[in-house]
Enzyme design. Sequence first.
Site, mmCIF file in Angstrom:
data_model
loop_
_atom_site.group_PDB
_atom_site.id
_atom_site.type_symbol
_atom_site.label_atom_id
_atom_site.label_comp_id
_atom_site.label_asym_id
_atom_site.label_seq_id
_atom_site.Cartn_x
_atom_site.Cartn_y
_atom_site.Cartn_z
ATOM 1 N N LYS A 120 -11.374 9.506 3.487
ATOM 2 C CA LYS A 120 -11.485 9.164 2.250
ATOM 3 C C LYS A 120 -11.588 9.984 1.638
ATOM 4 C CE LYS A 120 -13.092 6.050 -1.728
ATOM 5 N NZ LYS A 120 -13.200 7.080 -2.763
ATOM 6 N N TYR A 230 -2.121 5.688 2.821
ATOM 7 C CA TYR A 230 -3.117 4.747 3.609
ATOM 8 C C TYR A 230 -2.662 3.298 3.412
ATOM 9 C CZ TYR A 230 -4.922 4.319 -1.014
ATOM 10 O OH TYR A 230 -5.443 3.875 -2.448
HETATM 11 S S1 IVH Z 1 -7.401 2.226 0.837
HETATM 12 C C1 IVH Z 1 -7.438 -2.055 -0.476
HETATM 13 N N1 IVH Z 1 -8.021 4.503 1.771
HETATM 14 O O1 IVH Z 1 -10.464 5.442 -2.519
HETATM 15 C C2 IVH Z 1 -7.604 -0.643 0.151
HETATM 16 N N2 IVH Z 1 -8.365 4.115 -0.605
HETATM 17 O O2 IVH Z 1 -12.700 3.310 -4.073
HETATM 18 C C3 IVH Z 1 -8.118 0.356 -1.624
HETATM 19 N N3 IVH Z 1 -9.133 6.160 -1.190
HETATM 20 O O3 IVH Z 1 -8.330 3.704 -4.897
HETATM 21 C C4 IVH Z 1 -7.673 1.385 -0.708
HETATM 22 N N4 IVH Z 1 -8.764 7.850 0.714
HETATM 23 O O4 IVH Z 1 -7.358 6.118 -4.023
HETATM 24 C C5 IVH Z 1 -8.093 3.768 0.808
HETATM 25 N N5 IVH Z 1 -7.487 6.073 3.010
HETATM 26 C C6 IVH Z 1 -8.250 6.073 1.854
HETATM 27 C C7 IVH Z 1 -8.241 6.553 1.120
HETATM 28 C C8 IVH Z 1 -8.421 5.370 -0.034
HETATM 29 C C9 IVH Z 1 -8.699 7.596 -0.657
HETATM 30 C C10 IVH Z 1 -9.524 6.384 -2.527
HETATM 31 C C11 IVH Z 1 -8.606 5.380 -3.421
HETATM 32 C C12 IVH Z 1 -9.128 4.301 -4.113
HETATM 33 C C13 IVH Z 1 -10.069 4.751 -4.107
HETATM 34 C C14 IVH Z 1 -11.766 3.030 -3.602
#
Ligand code: IVH
Length: 680
Positions: A120, A230
């Site tokens: 993340k 992502y």
């Molecule tokens: S998936 C429906 N993948 O985390 C899926 N998010 O708390 C939504 N983020 O706003 C996001 N790395 O900015 C996803 N590998 C990753 C991520 C990621 C960072 C952030 C993203 C999102 C936040 C959610």
Amino acid sequence: MVQQTSGSASAELNRLRDEINRYNYQYYVLDEPTVPDAEYDRLFQQLKAIEQQHPEWITPDSPSQRVGAQPLASFTTVAHEKPMLSLDNAFADDDLIAFDKRLKDRLGFDGSIEYACEPKLDGIAISLLYEDGLLVRALTRGDGLNGEDITANVRTIKSVPLKLYGDDYPSRLEVRGEIFMPKAGFAALNEAARAADEKVFVNPRNAAAGSLRQLDSRITARRPLQLCAYSVGIHEGQALPAKHTDILHHLKRWGFAPNDQLKTAQSIDECIAYHQALGEKRDSLAYDIDGVVFKVNAITQQETLGFVSRAPRWAIAYKFPAQEEMTTLDAVEFQVGRTGSITPVARLAPVFVGGVTVSNATLHNRDEIARLDVRVGDTVIVRRAGDVIPQVVAVVKERRPDDASEIVFPSECPICGSPATEVPGEAAIRCEGGLICPAQRKEAIRHFASRKAMDIDGLGDKLVEQLVDKSLITTVADLFSLTREQLAGLERMGEKSADNLLLALETSKTTSLARFIYALGIREVGEATARNLSAHFGQLDALAAADEETLQGVDDVGPVVAHFIRDFFVEPENIEIITRLRALGVNWPETDKSAEVDIPQPLADQTVVITGTLESMSRDEAGEQLRALGAKVAGSVSKKTSFIVAGPGAGSKLTKAEALGVEVLDEAALVALLAQHSNE
Ligand code: IVH
């Protein structure tokens, strides 16, 4: 010379753009640059020259169009065609196990769910819209329903394709990802800001956010931002693969660099292991992460699971311990270092941050305190990332109490009472007491005994403290005249520990010239400089006699360091200590550089990286032996690395070496290599 027709010039322009795009793809996506920077620059100049002659041919997807455009008055708000969601959080293994169970219940499935595992990234979420392969719009997440149009800024980021690579992409494609600033770029940006007396950023995330919020995209263009894609939002004109990880592989084909830590897990236990392993690697990654994201890999299962309010049921973020927390600054004390520099240290209300309880943080110097505008009583944000010592990165001004008090610097050394003076051109103040000052004495002795200096096993901080406080030692030379009775009489020392320490002292006497020079604690002479001085002079007396001009002939030694070295050796007290140390048996092999013709350096021109644990020697020792053969020992792997030495426990450096096709030696191969050359 034949005049070039405009037809062939436009063909040349297209050829150049394709070629540059191909090199960009190899560099940013495949991480395998194929041409030297100079060649790339040459092509770029040619492209710019043609575009200058024919401005009417410049299109927004030209690789030249990343320098930023005229400033905007404001950003426009645009609705997302598909909302940008957030994620549910997990904080413990049990949360993850419960998540997996919930999903199986919903799916009516008692097998194992396959998950995609991704770091993340701690940055700013972005939506990139491509129409017929061209980037037409970039939106921030905003409130998830509406975002801000920051296309001009995003276009300056080199890892964001302006045009999709290849030709098999959907006619409309929305790529979602995170824009972040790598740690190294953040450090360089802040260093430059500090030097120019400009505002520094609290952390890489704030730096990325601040860079994207610029109305003048020419500023964004100078910031080291990167994209990690992502997921895919809307897509039209083509079906996508049935698994999330395969969609990410498609994105790679279209020009988006995949994350280097992406994996699939066949069960929730594997997810837990991934979280654990990535947590251990967290500090060595090139970018900040605040957790791991697990996503159900099969798109059909994702569709069955659906969403709850603003988050998908099929994904979860498993967070790592926070690296920033709030606490209060209770007091500021002043610590005296080895060379007399007096450093303000923040005494904080204890706070759990970055995995440990922190109650002290450095405040560096007067400039830093002024920059932070920090006062005693303030609520502050403390950051502890990796092995870096905790830092106060910001003050929460709204919480400043009325009785918050200014930090006052002492005019006298808090330890010995000698005058504390400002050093011209430096933000530091310094105790004038020299070795009269017990604090400086203690620090000098600790440094002398430290692992990379004389390596006196068992002579810890507490012991040095007692030895100096009880006046058993005044200088480092006194260490070697300590008796068993003196040592055994100290707190927490029995006869056995006393004997062990005496043995360690005896063993430490046989050392190397480089270690000895480093141990002397000359200002600004770190390990690497000490090694260079040793290699250059070969003998301590030659170093001690060298004038500043000669000293500046040594690698890494500039006028300031040369001056400090000279200052050290003209001080009769220092020479006396060195003479005593030698008389007490401290010794090292010396070489006569003036008589030397040419020492064989079979590994000259080779750059080596050592990683993991070695059994027959420490990494430091392996490094020393490789350097003795002429090799350069580096801390990170690049395509310039000649080979790496990897022991058990090797992590990202080994992975990177393998990816770059760099030769990997195990310990046995290293030992064989060293043996081969020592026979030459
Ligand atoms: S998936 C429906 N993948 O985390 C899926 N998010 O708390 C939504 N983020 O706003 C996001 N790395 O900015 C996803 N590998 C990753 C991520 C990621 C960072 C952030 C993203 C999102 C936040 C959610």
